[in-house]
Design a protein around this motif. Structure first.
Motif: not given
Length: 176
Positions: A73-82, A85-99
């Motif tokens: 997999v080739e891509g870029r790292i992306q960090v998003r947050n939301y 339901n309990e009102g806590k901030r959750v951070y997610v790190t994932e690779v967005i693949a483009d190849n």
């Protein structure tokens, strides 16, 4: 700035294909990537990295990848947050693949090369999925280029088996 990632590992489960409300395909899977060292007990450890693909690349990977398949997999790292339901901030790190490159054949055998799948139209896609396909039986999907395997290939023999080594050809065999 540079944000590029190249990973080789095995899928931990079959890819999960979904569609956004606007009809855009998105596929997710987790890639298990071995670490280069062993633990104190001599066991190999692995990192489990979430991978996300969009559009045509998402549909292609969902159709052809399965649990346990060796994949690059080739891509870029992306960090998003939301906010959960309990009102806590959750951070997610994932690779967005483009190849994505399939490194094993569909029957699970290794060493046969793989097909190159590149995305066309992904935001942040710098490579455009360009690359040559070195698998005689596989196809190239998305924006990739495909090597021709036509004529005189020795009855199904892999024409790229000696890739990078000199080829012994007599001048009589050259078309010019």
């Amino acid at each position: 700035m540079l944000n590029r990632v190249v990973l080789i590992g095995r899928l931990t489960k079959d890819p999960d294909l979904r569609y956004t409300p606007s009809g855009v395909a998105v596929t997710q899977f987790v890639l298990a990537v071995d670490r280069t060292f062993t633990s104190g007990e001599g066991e190999r450890e692995a990192d489990f990295i979430p991978i996300v693909m969009w559009r045509q690349l998402a549909e292609t990977c969902a159709n052809y990848l399965k649990k346990g398949r060796l994949t690059a997999v080739e891509g870029r790292i992306q960090v998003r947050n939301y906010e959960s339901n309990e009102g806590k901030r959750v951070y997610v790190t994932e690779v967005i693949a483009d190849n994505v490159r399939f490194l094993e054949s569909a029957n699970g055998g290794s060493g046969s090369g793989g097909s190159n799948t590149g995305s066309s139209g992904n935001s942040g896609n710098r490579s455009g999925g360009q690359g040559s396909n070195r698998n005689q039986s596989g196809g190239t999907y998305g924006g990739g280029s495909q090597s021709s395997n036509k004529g005189g290939n020795g009855g199904g023999r892999d024409t790229f088996a000696n890739d990078g080594r000199p080829i012994d050809i007599s001048e009589d065999d050259l078309p010019f």
